[in-house]
Design a protein around this motif. Sequence first.
Motif, PDB file in Angstrom:
ATOM      1  N   ILE A 204       7.801  68.498  68.789  1.00 49.58           N
ATOM      2  CA  ILE A 204       8.779  68.317  67.650  1.00 49.58           C
ATOM      3  C   ILE A 204       8.715  66.803  67.386  1.00 49.58           C
ATOM      4  N   PHE A 205       8.404  65.973  68.599  1.00 53.39           N
ATOM      5  CA  PHE A 205       8.319  64.508  68.326  1.00 53.39           C
ATOM      6  C   PHE A 205       6.972  64.308  67.309  1.00 53.39           C
ATOM      7  N   SER A 206       5.958  64.930  67.986  1.00 53.62           N
ATOM      8  CA  SER A 206       4.952  64.947  67.106  1.00 53.62           C
ATOM      9  C   SER A 206       4.976  64.975  65.430  1.00 53.62           C
ATOM     10  N   MET A 207       5.823  65.888  65.223  1.00 54.91           N
ATOM     11  CA  MET A 207       6.071  66.193  63.743  1.00 54.91           C
ATOM     12  C   MET A 207       7.005  64.988  63.289  1.00 54.91           C
ATOM     13  N   LEU A 208       7.788  64.674  63.817  1.00 54.85           N
ATOM     14  CA  LEU A 208       8.769  63.453  63.533  1.00 54.85           C
ATOM     15  C   LEU A 208       7.806  62.014  63.130  1.00 54.85           C
ATOM     16  N   LEU A 209       6.937  61.940  64.193  1.00 54.25           N
ATOM     17  CA  LEU A 209       6.020  60.817  64.233  1.00 54.25           C
ATOM     18  C   LEU A 209       5.069  60.945  63.144  1.00 54.25           C
ATOM     19  N   VAL A 272       3.611  56.044  77.101  1.00 60.05           N
ATOM     20  CA  VAL A 272       2.451  55.604  75.978  1.00 60.05           C
ATOM     21  C   VAL A 272       3.228  56.213  74.420  1.00 60.05           C
ATOM     22  N   MET A 273       3.691  57.148  74.746  1.00 62.61           N
ATOM     23  CA  MET A 273       4.407  57.535  73.293  1.00 62.61           C
ATOM     24  C   MET A 273       5.801  56.818  72.955  1.00 62.61           C
ATOM     25  N   ILE A 274       6.198  56.284  73.890  1.00 67.99           N
ATOM     26  CA  ILE A 274       7.410  55.223  73.680  1.00 67.99           C
ATOM     27  C   ILE A 274       6.952  53.980  73.080  1.00 67.99           C
ATOM     28  N   MET A 275       5.799  53.713  73.592  1.00 65.92           N
ATOM     29  CA  MET A 275       5.158  52.385  73.125  1.00 65.92           C
ATOM     30  C   MET A 275       4.862  52.509  71.679  1.00 65.92           C
ATOM     31  N   VAL A 386      15.991  58.170  71.245  1.00 66.26           N
ATOM     32  CA  VAL A 386      16.443  59.716  71.679  1.00 66.26           C
ATOM     33  C   VAL A 386      15.183  60.206  72.558  1.00 66.26           C
ATOM     34  N   PHE A 387      13.963  59.868  72.169  1.00 74.58           N
ATOM     35  CA  PHE A 387      12.828  60.641  72.753  1.00 74.58           C
ATOM     36  C   PHE A 387      12.737  60.281  74.256  1.00 74.58           C
ATOM     37  N   PRO A 388      13.037  59.288  74.928  1.00 75.58           N
ATOM     38  CA  PRO A 388      12.867  59.210  76.544  1.00 75.58           C
ATOM     39  C   PRO A 388      14.117  59.976  77.229  1.00 75.58           C
TER      40      PRO A 388
END
Length: 405
Positions: A204-209, A272-275, A386-388
Amino acid sequence: MQYFIWGAWLISIGRYWFEHMHWSATQFGAIFSTMGIASVFMPALMGIIVDRLVPAQKMYGVLHILAALVLLYIPQIDNPGLFFWIMLLNMVFYMPTISLSITVAYNALKNENMDVVKEYPPIRIWGTIGFIAALWVVNLTHNGASANQFYIAAVVSFLLGVYAFSLPNCPPLGKNEKGKSFVDALGLNAFRLFKSKRFAVFFIFSMLLGAALQLTNAYGDTYISDFAKVAAYKNSFAVRYSEIIMSISQISETLFILAIPFFLKKFGIKYVMIMSMVAWVLRFGLFGFGNPEDGLWMIILSCIIYGMAFDFFNISGSLFIETQTDAKIRGSAQGLFMMMVNGFGALVGSFVSGVLIDKYFTVAGVKDWKGIWIMFALYALVLTIVFPLIFKNKHTRNSIESFHH
């Protein structure tokens, strides 16, 4: 060659559309959605075919040859409606080659018993170098607004298609299982990953990014070129060579790709995704406050940060899937990742941003770029917060070490 083909027209097609063909902005948004539409079903479909039926490198070659034929036809088109359908056909052939190139590369490395996490990023760098080379070739031969950009892409696509048949064999691995269910036979088992909360949140976060990524591709070059309307900036270097300024983003990508193995091993996919998300906030924010003269440093810094924003989520994401999923569904899982990022992500990104920009940030045909970029920055900031809170992934150093054994 894979990324040269894309770079030859992706950043400059806006100039061809507005300066050469004089078509409208609304229809231009639709052109960028073709990538999204094709990515919703093609990478997953091709992933299934190469997991089950056809060696991946042969499928890869066929698709590039078909894409070359479509690219040759594009300059003959004289209405925006037909342009949309032919561009969609081009994307139907091109988009799945991105995840197929990854499958073929990982397969070749594993056959040589190499560590994918360590060896793949320095190889993937050449993709970005190809993209930069294409931008420079098109900009320096003054083809940014001409039809030649499609001919250049077509020639390289054809050559790559032919060359693909000489690549190391990558046979279908999921072919001979007995007693398969219907879901398995169709290769839809990659969708089972959604049952795991960790993968569901990741996709889902891949989609939002993915939505954030489209915004930069679609509007970056136009944003810089738009400064030409301001007398003080009209003759600045950045405005005259906007594609070259934009290529700093890709040059930065090459450097950050090399850093991925270190960061993944040390911090794990979550950090790494938060960065990456923090980098998106800075990417958009700096664009909002920059200009081609005394604010040029902000535009350039934004382009440098883009490398981290893009790689730390895109390349790391594909390595995360490669190393955390079962070998039999890997092709399908990579296709699913592509579908979320360049499919649904791109569709949401191009559609929603188009509507918001038209409704709230365009007055009498003039775009409020500062407002646009700040809106995008706030969007990325919400994701970062939200992600973390909801992505749980236990990172141990061995979880990466054990990948290639």
